[in-house]
Write a protein that holds these residues in place. Sequence first.
Motif, PDB file in Angstrom:
ATOM      1  N   ARG A  80       0.836  -1.201   0.000  1.00 53.82           N
ATOM      2  CA  ARG A  80       0.000   0.000   0.000  1.00 53.82           C
ATOM      3  C   ARG A  80       0.870   1.250   0.000  1.00 53.82           C
ATOM      4  NH1 ARG A  80      -5.283   0.752   1.118  1.00 53.82           N
ATOM      5  NH2 ARG A  80      -5.939   2.873   1.679  1.00 53.82           N
ATOM      6  N   GLU A  81       1.944   1.233   0.760  1.00 47.99           N
ATOM      7  CA  GLU A  81       2.835   2.387   0.809  1.00 47.99           C
ATOM      8  C   GLU A  81       3.525   2.606  -0.530  1.00 47.99           C
ATOM      9  OE1 GLU A  81       3.976   2.356   5.574  1.00 47.99           O
ATOM     10  OE2 GLU A  81       5.153   1.167   4.149  1.00 47.99           O
ATOM     11  N   ARG A  82       3.858   1.525  -1.219  1.00 51.26           N
ATOM     12  CA  ARG A  82       4.441   1.676  -2.560  1.00 51.26           C
ATOM     13  C   ARG A  82       3.468   2.376  -3.498  1.00 51.26           C
ATOM     14  NH1 ARG A  82       5.636  -3.601  -5.167  1.00 51.26           N
ATOM     15  NH2 ARG A  82       6.553  -2.269  -6.780  1.00 51.26           N
ATOM     16  N   VAL A  83       2.192   1.978  -3.425  1.00 54.67           N
ATOM     17  CA  VAL A  83       1.180   2.601  -4.279  1.00 54.67           C
ATOM     18  C   VAL A  83       0.988   4.061  -3.891  1.00 54.67           C
ATOM     19  CG1 VAL A  83      -1.245   2.568  -4.960  1.00 54.67           C
ATOM     20  CG2 VAL A  83       0.014   0.415  -4.749  1.00 54.67           C
ATOM     21  N   GLN A  84       0.898   4.329  -2.593  1.00 55.04           N
ATOM     22  CA  GLN A  84       0.743   5.713  -2.149  1.00 55.04           C
ATOM     23  C   GLN A  84       1.917   6.572  -2.598  1.00 55.04           C
ATOM     24  OE1 GLN A  84       0.277   4.787   2.036  1.00 55.04           O
ATOM     25  NE2 GLN A  84      -1.907   5.273   1.979  1.00 55.04           N
ATOM     26  N   ALA A  85       3.118   6.013  -2.510  1.00 54.00           N
ATOM     27  CA  ALA A  85       4.301   6.763  -2.934  1.00 54.00           C
ATOM     28  C   ALA A  85       4.250   7.050  -4.432  1.00 54.00           C
ATOM     29  CB  ALA A  85       5.570   5.974  -2.588  1.00 54.00           C
ATOM     30  N   ALA A  86       3.829   6.060  -5.225  1.00 55.36           N
ATOM     31  CA  ALA A  86       3.742   6.261  -6.671  1.00 55.36           C
ATOM     32  C   ALA A  86       2.740   7.355  -7.008  1.00 55.36           C
ATOM     33  CB  ALA A  86       3.352   4.945  -7.354  1.00 55.36           C
ATOM     34  N   LEU A  87       1.604   7.366  -6.300  1.00 54.91           N
ATOM     35  CA  LEU A  87       0.591   8.389  -6.562  1.00 54.91           C
ATOM     36  C   LEU A  87       1.086   9.778  -6.168  1.00 54.91           C
ATOM     37  CD1 LEU A  87      -2.548   6.419  -5.338  1.00 54.91           C
ATOM     38  CD2 LEU A  87      -2.064   7.095  -7.691  1.00 54.91           C
ATOM     39  N   LEU A  88       1.771   9.873  -5.041  1.00 53.63           N
ATOM     40  CA  LEU A  88       2.325  11.158  -4.628  1.00 53.63           C
ATOM     41  C   LEU A  88       3.356  11.651  -5.641  1.00 53.63           C
ATOM     42  CD1 LEU A  88       2.778  10.825  -0.752  1.00 53.63           C
ATOM     43  CD2 LEU A  88       1.268  12.397  -1.970  1.00 53.63           C
ATOM     44  N   TYR A  89       4.213  10.751  -6.089  1.00 56.21           N
ATOM     45  CA  TYR A  89       5.219  11.143  -7.074  1.00 56.21           C
ATOM     46  C   TYR A  89       4.552  11.641  -8.354  1.00 56.21           C
ATOM     47  CZ  TYR A  89       8.768  10.755 -10.684  1.00 56.21           C
ATOM     48  OH  TYR A  89       9.593  11.025 -11.752  1.00 56.21           O
ATOM     49  N   ALA A  90       3.453  10.990  -8.750  1.00 56.89           N
ATOM     50  CA  ALA A  90       2.768  11.365  -9.989  1.00 56.89           C
ATOM     51  C   ALA A  90       1.962  12.638  -9.849  1.00 56.89           C
ATOM     52  CB  ALA A  90       1.861  10.223 -10.434  1.00 56.89           C
ATOM     53  N   GLY A  91       1.906  13.207  -8.645  1.00 58.04           N
ATOM     54  CA  GLY A  91       1.236  14.488  -8.477  1.00 58.04           C
ATOM     55  C   GLY A  91      -0.172  14.404  -7.965  1.00 58.04           C
ATOM     56  N   ARG A  92      -0.566  13.251  -7.433  1.00 59.03           N
ATOM     57  CA  ARG A  92      -1.907  13.128  -6.869  1.00 59.03           C
ATOM     58  C   ARG A  92      -2.053  14.060  -5.675  1.00 59.03           C
ATOM     59  NH1 ARG A  92      -7.000  10.773  -7.829  1.00 59.03           N
ATOM     60  NH2 ARG A  92      -8.101  10.610  -5.884  1.00 59.03           N
ATOM     61  N   ASP A  93      -3.182  14.719  -5.558  1.00 59.64           N
ATOM     62  CA  ASP A  93      -3.465  15.574  -4.414  1.00 59.64           C
ATOM     63  C   ASP A  93      -3.385  14.740  -3.148  1.00 59.64           C
ATOM     64  OD1 ASP A  93      -4.419  17.245  -2.481  1.00 59.64           O
ATOM     65  OD2 ASP A  93      -6.390  17.557  -3.382  1.00 59.64           O
TER      66      ASP A  93
END
Length: 360
Positions: A80-93
């Motif tokens: 889950r943290e990997r996915v959250q990190a990927a979304l943050l990197y991609a610019g997700r709010d």
Amino acid sequence: MNANHRTHGIPAASAAAGASAAAAASAALPSGEHGVLGAGQLRDHGLSAAEIAEHCRPGGPWQQLLPQVYLLHPGPPTSRERVQAALLYAGRDPGGHGPVGGGREAMVTGLAALALHGFSAVPPLPRLRRIDVLVPRHRRLRDAGGVALHRARELPRAQDVCGLPCAPVPRALADAVGALAGAAGSGDAGATDTLRRVLGEAVLAGHCVGASVVRELAEAGLLDLPRVAAALPALEAADRTMGEERLYAMVRRHQLPDPMWNVELVLPGGPPLGGVDAYWPDQAVAVVVDARAASAGHDESSWARHARQRERLEALGITLVPLTPARLAARPEQQAAVVRTALMASTDRTPAAYVVVIPR
């Protein structure tokens, strides 16, 4: 902070004060599932760039997973943290959850999204080496640290899966198929088998209908890839199976007369007229579920075969009602009304020619 850690060019009292401030700021950070935060979020909590770097020193309590994205504990990140990190990197709010954003923000796609959607034909998240993320076309980022970016002119509305924003299954499939087809093209038989199984599961598990998958594959320019073309029959077979099940359910739910199921029509002593999925002999009405219509743009001969069958049957006074899995899934009431109308209209038609009905 380790007692043995030395600062260079900074008075001890200042270093101690800085460490205390960092510790205080760290204590105020969100806890629980929010083990991943972006640099902006950390700054909002009062940490400077130097303090963030201090926390991420070798042996420190944090680590940098991606550019501007940090894991707030030692050891490997969870899936889950990997996915959250990927979304943050991609610019997700960072404040966005699930489908918030209406298609304007990053979302998980590809194999990672399919794993979150519950596909058994793809590896689980812990075994995936990369997380695919769908972003708006204008977003200026590069792939980094196990994150692969896919760009779209117009993003679909994300679906909330386990609290994470995921692309709808057809779009996630298109992004996954591109990667699988590339691996298959290099001779990876396992990837080819996965491609077939994942397309079939998309329909058989009720995630979507084949037509929506084919549409996304066509828009991605993937239908003409040899390995994708070879996998389409698996998608068609799955779509047909689900279409037949929906037809059975439609007949029962809307209390239509019981037909003869899955039969072949033949003229006495003559040629076969083709198979139908349901046939009402007293009313001379037949129904076919045409899964090939899902890929008709790719295989126009299916339309020609269907048209010839309809012409032959109608010449004999038999009404043929073509249905598609997509229509049966989206508008079963409407399709039941179409069949009921055809059955009721039989009393106003010239009696049909006699045909032999053979179980398939």
